[in-house]
Design a protein around this motif. Structure first.
Motif, short mmCIF file in Angstrom:
data_model
loop_
_atom_site.label_atom_id
_atom_site.label_comp_id
_atom_site.label_asym_id
_atom_site.label_seq_id
_atom_site.Cartn_x
_atom_site.Cartn_y
_atom_site.Cartn_z
N VAL A 165 1.88 5.56 -5.98
CA VAL A 165 2.63 4.65 -5.05
C VAL A 165 4.09 4.75 -5.12
O VAL A 165 4.65 4.81 -6.31
CB VAL A 165 2.06 3.16 -5.38
CG1 VAL A 165 2.94 2.33 -4.42
CG2 VAL A 165 0.79 3.16 -5.09
N ILE B 156 4.62 -7.10 -8.83
CA ILE B 156 4.09 -5.84 -9.63
C ILE B 156 3.28 -6.33 -10.67
O ILE B 156 3.65 -7.18 -11.57
CB ILE B 156 5.15 -4.79 -9.90
CG1 ILE B 156 6.16 -4.38 -8.90
CG2 ILE B 156 4.71 -3.65 -10.79
CD1 ILE B 156 7.43 -3.55 -9.20
N LEU C 67 0.11 -3.54 -7.26
CA LEU C 67 1.43 -3.93 -6.21
C LEU C 67 0.83 -5.01 -5.35
O LEU C 67 -0.17 -4.68 -4.65
CB LEU C 67 2.01 -2.88 -5.49
CG LEU C 67 3.18 -3.19 -4.68
CD1 LEU C 67 4.34 -3.53 -5.44
CD2 LEU C 67 3.54 -1.94 -3.55
N ALA D 5 -3.04 2.12 -9.58
CA ALA D 5 -2.29 3.43 -9.17
C ALA D 5 -2.15 4.07 -10.36
O ALA D 5 -1.84 3.48 -11.22
CB ALA D 5 -0.94 3.12 -8.30
N THR E 295 9.11 2.85 -8.92
CA THR E 295 9.95 1.97 -8.55
C THR E 295 11.31 2.24 -7.87
O THR E 295 11.53 3.48 -8.19
CB THR E 295 10.52 0.72 -9.56
OG1 THR E 295 11.15 1.40 -10.55
CG2 THR E 295 8.88 0.40 -10.16
N LEU F 257 3.22 4.22 -10.52
CA LEU F 257 3.96 3.29 -9.34
C LEU F 257 5.37 3.64 -9.56
O LEU F 257 6.01 3.35 -10.72
CB LEU F 257 3.75 1.79 -9.34
CG LEU F 257 4.03 0.96 -8.44
CD1 LEU F 257 3.20 -0.04 -8.07
CD2 LEU F 257 5.65 0.50 -8.69
#
Length: 64
Positions: free
Chosen positions: A55, A37, A27, A9, A14, A12
């Motif tokens: 993501v 991860i 992921l 990605a 979090t 990402l």
């Protein structure tokens, strides 16, 4: 065990305390739980190429 690898990605996002955003991240999901991860594994039951994608955690509407 069902596993899903979302790989490469561009971003990402979090949901940790610092709201960290990772670049070029992967992921691994195992049995509907985030297992890792940037996992070392390259294989899973399903692999999703997320290059050019973001993501992020699911969004929940708390207004209704």
């Amino acid at each position: 065990m069902r596993s899903i690898l979302i790989k490469d990605a561009d971003y990402l996002v979090t949901s940790n305390e610092s709201g960290q955003i990772l670049r070029r991240a992967s992921l691994l999901i195992e049995d509907n739980i985030i297992a890792s991860i940037n996992p070392k594994v390259k294989r899973a039951d399903r692999v999703i190429n997320a290059r050019g994608k973001i993501v992020l955690p699911g969004l929940i509407n708390m207004h209704h």
